[in-house]
Design an enzyme around this catalytic site. Structure first.
Site, short mmCIF file in Angstrom:
data_model
loop_
_atom_site.label_atom_id
_atom_site.label_comp_id
_atom_site.label_asym_id
_atom_site.label_seq_id
_atom_site.Cartn_x
_atom_site.Cartn_y
_atom_site.Cartn_z
CE LYS A 281 -4.07 1.86 2.49
NZ LYS A 281 -4.94 1.67 3.66
CB SER B 291 -8.31 3.41 2.49
OG SER B 291 -7.45 2.83 3.44
CB SER C 141 -8.57 0.61 5.42
OG SER C 141 -9.30 1.81 5.33
#
Lengths: 498, 100
Positions: A88, A163, A187
């Site tokens: 990420k 996310s 997330s």
């Protein structure tokens, strides 16, 4: 080409980290070949999906060459040797751009690696690149990225969740066997559910946050994505453990996670969170009920539990997380790194920089957080939310007197169409209703791909456990996985299902 | 009770948060923040007398390391990401309002 869902012909070997590592370690498969296959695949298919903000192909080839060299010399290349991993883009990578999908950090390269990145590299993993996210991890669809949304590999007209949508989609698309995300209110778990992959939010403090760009420090936790529960456990075991660079890192030994996978669920006590079922779609409720049946048939005892306090978690979260974010994001002031927009004096430079660098959702949360922390509102909002946090923790404690793990939907619905919730922040926030309580309490929870809805979209089931209850959580997770609908998990071809 | 954040309140908050905000955006944000605060009203209404606040999931005590010199980032590394640097320091526009 495959015309339907399920593993891609000929690529099964690349969908499973444990078998890739085993074949690379034995010399049967070259890490260099893994790298070339992945990079070619990303090159041809990621333009449509946009899982990656950045592909680090040269570094990946160099890492693969080093793994192959170690294997050739008889040295140990590490437990994740040759396994492609996506990161990420809020995890710091030394000398490699780390953007948080924000204009604020576009072009910035950190001077150090996050601890989890160092541990992955030391384990022989091959970093494919940095994945897209909602800006600064604020969002549930990856549509808040300054660089455009990621598309769901199961149906490119739908969001991957967020996310950590880029990481979830990268694993679902078969671009990486493993990925790291961060989970502040869901997330990791929510995008895992929407993309048909496994996602774990570990116990707060089990995994170092050093080098994770901070959003809400008392809630943030780094965790794994994988296509199987065993792979997710393997990755978590690799990144977990004390780190002196993180003052909230737990001491003590890491639970023996991969051993948990063989213990079965005989005698495990499972509670179904009844209060969540009213707010979930029929498919999501059915998945939880069927999941409970699977566990029951495998020897677990199952009961419904009433935990109405958990439903207050969402409101408390949307006071606490913005409050912490407003403080954490004060560092983006145009002075030390990232964007600067000039002004007459420092204050005007700060204000112009922050207005230009942050997108609408980030600005909204900073203002919300600033408001609830401001004089006259602190007690009414922020302190009250912290008391609700205690209420949530007590409710969990009450349940865990009688059960070992809890079962719930991961998300209220399957993946929704792009643009469906972008106009109404509140509607988007509700996507986190079932995942937030675990963050408030600091507990572990995971999403396991379990079923397909009528349109062929994946449905996840969530397993929650008390602090450091990862072993019980994984036992339930493996049992759910073995009873899941065939084809309910990635990797899939983009657009293959619908 | 519906929560109504005024535009003046939003502008005050934006100032505290160092965010430049257009008049148009202030109105828009006032509506959105009001809707969010309205949703969390239920939490304000809960009777939580006697329930302690939780600020953190762990029972934390301060963690201090031994006060020993050890390697750290160099000045060049630290300044490497800055938008403006002068004489080995971060450079910023004037801080005080007076003319030179």
């Amino acid at each position: 080409m495959s015309g339907a869902g399920g593993p891609r012909p000929g690529a099964e070997g690349l969908s499973d980290a444990a078998s890739i590592a085993s074949r690379v370690r034995s010399g049967e498969l070259r890490a260099a070949d893994v790298a070339e296959q992945v990079l070619g695949d990303v090159e041809s298919r990621d333009a449509e999906l946009h899982c990656f903000n950045l592909v680090t192909g040269e570094a990946m080839r160099a890492a693969a060459a080093e793994v192959d060299r170690l294997v050739a010399t008889g040295a140990d290349p590490g437990p994740l040797a040759g396994v492609p991993v996506a990161l990420k883009d809020n995890l710091c990578t030394k000398g490699v751009p780390t953007t948080c999908s924000s204009r604020m950090l576009e072009g910035w390269s950190p001077p150090y690696d996050a601890t989890v990145v160092r541990r992955l590299v030391a384990a022989g993993a091959l970093v494919v690149g940095k994945t897209n996210l909602d800006e600064f991890a604020m969002g549930s669809s990856t549509e808040n990225s300054a660089f455009g949304p990621t598309r769901n590999p199961w149906d490119t007209g739908r969001v991957p969740g967020g996310s950590s949508g880029g990481s979830a989609a990268a694993v679902a698309a078969g671009f990486a066997a493993l990925a790291l995300g961060s989970d502040t209110g869901g997330s990791i778990r929510q995008p895992a559910a929407l993309c048909g992959v496994v996602g774990i939010k570990p116990t707060y403090g089990l995994v170092s946050r050093y080098g994770l760009v901070a959003f809400a420090s008392s809630l943030d936790q780094v965790g794994p994505f994988a296509t199987t529960v065993a792979d997710a456990a393997l990755l978590l075991e690799t990144i977990a453990g004390h780190d002196e660079m993180d003052s909230t890192s737990l001491g003590g030994p890491v639970p023996r996670l991969t051993e948990a996978l063989r213990s079965g669920v005989d005698g495990l006590r499972v509670g179904v969170v009844r209060d969540f079922l009213a707010d979930a779609s029929a498919d999501c409720v059915a998945a939880v009920r069927n999941g409970a049946d699977v566990l029951s048939r495998a020897g677990a005892s199952v009961e419904d539990v009433a935990l109405p306090e958990l439903l207050h978690g969402l409101s408390a979260y949307y006071l606490i997380a913005p409050a912490e974010a407003s403080s954490n994001l004060a560092r983006y002031d145009g002075v030390r790194y990232g964007l600067r927009v000039d002004g007459e004096d420092v204050e005007q430079m700060n204000a112009r920089t922050r207005a230009a660098g942050f997108g609408p959702e980030v600005r909204r949360r900073i203002m919300l957080g600033t408001y609830v922390l401001s004089a006259g509102y602190y007690d009414a909002y922020y302190a009250q939310a912290q008391r609700v946090r205690t209420l949530v923790a007590r409710a969990f404690a009450r349940a865990y007197e009688h059960v070992d793990v809890l079962l719930a939907p991961t998300a209220p619905s399957v993946a929704f169409p792009l643009g469906a919730k972008t106009e109404d922040p509140l509607e988007m926030y509700l996507a986190d209703l079932f995942t937030i309580p675990s963050n408030l309490a600091g507990h572990p929870a995971m999403s396991v791909p379990f079923a397909l809805d009528g349109q062929g979209l994946p449905v996840g089931v969530q397993v929650l456990a008390p602090a450091l209850g990862e072993v019980a959580m994984l036992r339930a997770g493996v049992a759910l996985e073995s009873g899941a609908t065939p084809g309910a998990r990635g990797p899939v071809r983009p657009g293959a299902v619908v | 009770m519906a929560v109504e954040l005024t535009v003046a309140e939003v502008r005050h908050v934006a100032r505290l948060a160092r965010l430049e905000l257009s008049a148009e955006e202030s109105v828009h944000v006032a509506g959105q923040l009001s809707a969010i605060l309205d949703h969390v009203e239920a939490v304000r209404a809960l009777d939580l007398e006697g329930i302690p606040a939780t600020s953190h999931p762990l029972e934390l005590v301060n963690v201090l390391r031994a006060d020993e010199v050890r390697p750290c980032l160099t000045r060049e590394e630290v300044l490497g990401g800055a938008p403006a640097v002068e004489d080995g320091r971060f450079a910023v526009p004037r801080i005080l309002g007076e003319t030179p």
